[in-house]
Write a protein that holds these residues in place. Structure first.
Motif, PDB file in Angstrom:
ATOM      1  N   GLU A   2     -45.472  70.829  10.566  1.00  0.00           N
ATOM      2  CA  GLU A   2     -44.042  71.102  10.535  1.00  0.00           C
ATOM      3  C   GLU A   2     -43.613  71.430   9.106  1.00  0.00           C
ATOM      4  N   ILE A   3     -42.547  72.209   8.985  1.00  0.00           N
ATOM      5  CA  ILE A   3     -42.074  72.662   7.673  1.00  0.00           C
ATOM      6  C   ILE A   3     -41.732  71.480   6.773  1.00  0.00           C
ATOM      7  N   VAL A   9     -45.493  67.184   1.536  1.00  0.00           N
ATOM      8  CA  VAL A   9     -46.863  67.103   1.031  1.00  0.00           C
ATOM      9  C   VAL A   9     -47.051  68.020  -0.172  1.00  0.00           C
ATOM     10  N   ALA A  10     -46.596  69.268  -0.048  1.00  0.00           N
ATOM     11  CA  ALA A  10     -46.861  70.265  -1.082  1.00  0.00           C
ATOM     12  C   ALA A  10     -45.914  70.144  -2.268  1.00  0.00           C
ATOM     13  N   GLY A  11     -44.642  69.903  -1.994  1.00  0.00           N
ATOM     14  CA  GLY A  11     -43.690  69.780  -3.087  1.00  0.00           C
ATOM     15  C   GLY A  11     -43.036  71.075  -3.510  1.00  0.00           C
ATOM     16  N   ALA A  16     -45.896  74.956   0.688  1.00  0.00           N
ATOM     17  CA  ALA A  16     -45.501  74.439   1.991  1.00  0.00           C
ATOM     18  C   ALA A  16     -45.524  75.544   3.039  1.00  0.00           C
ATOM     19  N   ALA A  17     -45.146  76.748   2.645  1.00  0.00           N
ATOM     20  CA  ALA A  17     -45.169  77.876   3.576  1.00  0.00           C
ATOM     21  C   ALA A  17     -46.598  78.187   4.014  1.00  0.00           C
ATOM     22  N   GLU A  18     -47.535  78.098   3.089  1.00  0.00           N
ATOM     23  CA  GLU A  18     -48.936  78.329   3.439  1.00  0.00           C
ATOM     24  C   GLU A  18     -49.434  77.254   4.399  1.00  0.00           C
ATOM     25  N   LEU A  19     -49.063  75.998   4.137  1.00  0.00           N
ATOM     26  CA  LEU A  19     -49.496  74.908   5.010  1.00  0.00           C
ATOM     27  C   LEU A  19     -48.879  75.014   6.405  1.00  0.00           C
ATOM     28  N   ALA A  20     -47.602  75.390   6.457  1.00  0.00           N
ATOM     29  CA  ALA A  20     -46.890  75.452   7.731  1.00  0.00           C
ATOM     30  C   ALA A  20     -47.110  76.782   8.452  1.00  0.00           C
ATOM     31  N   GLY A  21     -47.665  77.765   7.750  1.00  0.00           N
ATOM     32  CA  GLY A  21     -47.853  79.077   8.352  1.00  0.00           C
ATOM     33  C   GLY A  21     -46.530  79.789   8.551  1.00  0.00           C
ATOM     34  N   ASP A  22     -45.646  79.664   7.572  1.00  0.00           N
ATOM     35  CA  ASP A  22     -44.319  80.247   7.673  1.00  0.00           C
ATOM     36  C   ASP A  22     -43.989  81.000   6.394  1.00  0.00           C
ATOM     37  N   ASP A  23     -42.821  81.609   6.375  1.00  0.00           N
ATOM     38  CA  ASP A  23     -42.360  82.388   5.231  1.00  0.00           C
ATOM     39  C   ASP A  23     -41.721  81.449   4.193  1.00  0.00           C
ATOM     40  N   PRO A  24     -41.983  81.648   2.903  1.00  0.00           N
ATOM     41  CA  PRO A  24     -41.379  80.774   1.891  1.00  0.00           C
ATOM     42  C   PRO A  24     -39.853  80.773   1.929  1.00  0.00           C
ATOM     43  N   LYS A  25     -39.256  81.905   2.287  1.00  0.00           N
ATOM     44  CA  LYS A  25     -37.789  81.951   2.365  1.00  0.00           C
ATOM     45  C   LYS A  25     -37.281  81.024   3.463  1.00  0.00           C
TER      46      LYS A  25
END
Length: 55
Positions: A2-3, A9-11, A16-25
């Motif tokens: 989840e985002i 976790v990432a900070g 976090a976008a890479e971990l969640a598989g989502d867009d940084p925006k």
């Protein structure tokens, strides 16, 4: 993942976008809404750029 979990976790939004598989925006938007205690699914009200035609 989840985002919010990924952000905790990432900070940072990029990791976090890479971990969640989502867009940084989208991660930044969710984080901003969480920080302002607004529901993430809340509709965003934007002002109209063009006034309605009177007639």
């Amino acid at each position: 993942m989840e985002i919010f979990e990924a952000l905790d976790v990432a900070g940072c939004a990029h990791s976090a976008a890479e971990l969640a598989g989502d867009d940084p925006k989208n991660v930044r938007r969710c984080a901003r809404m969480r920080d302002t205690v607004r529901p993430v699914d809340a509709a965003v009200v934007r002002p109209k750029l063009i006034a309605p035609a009177s007639g």
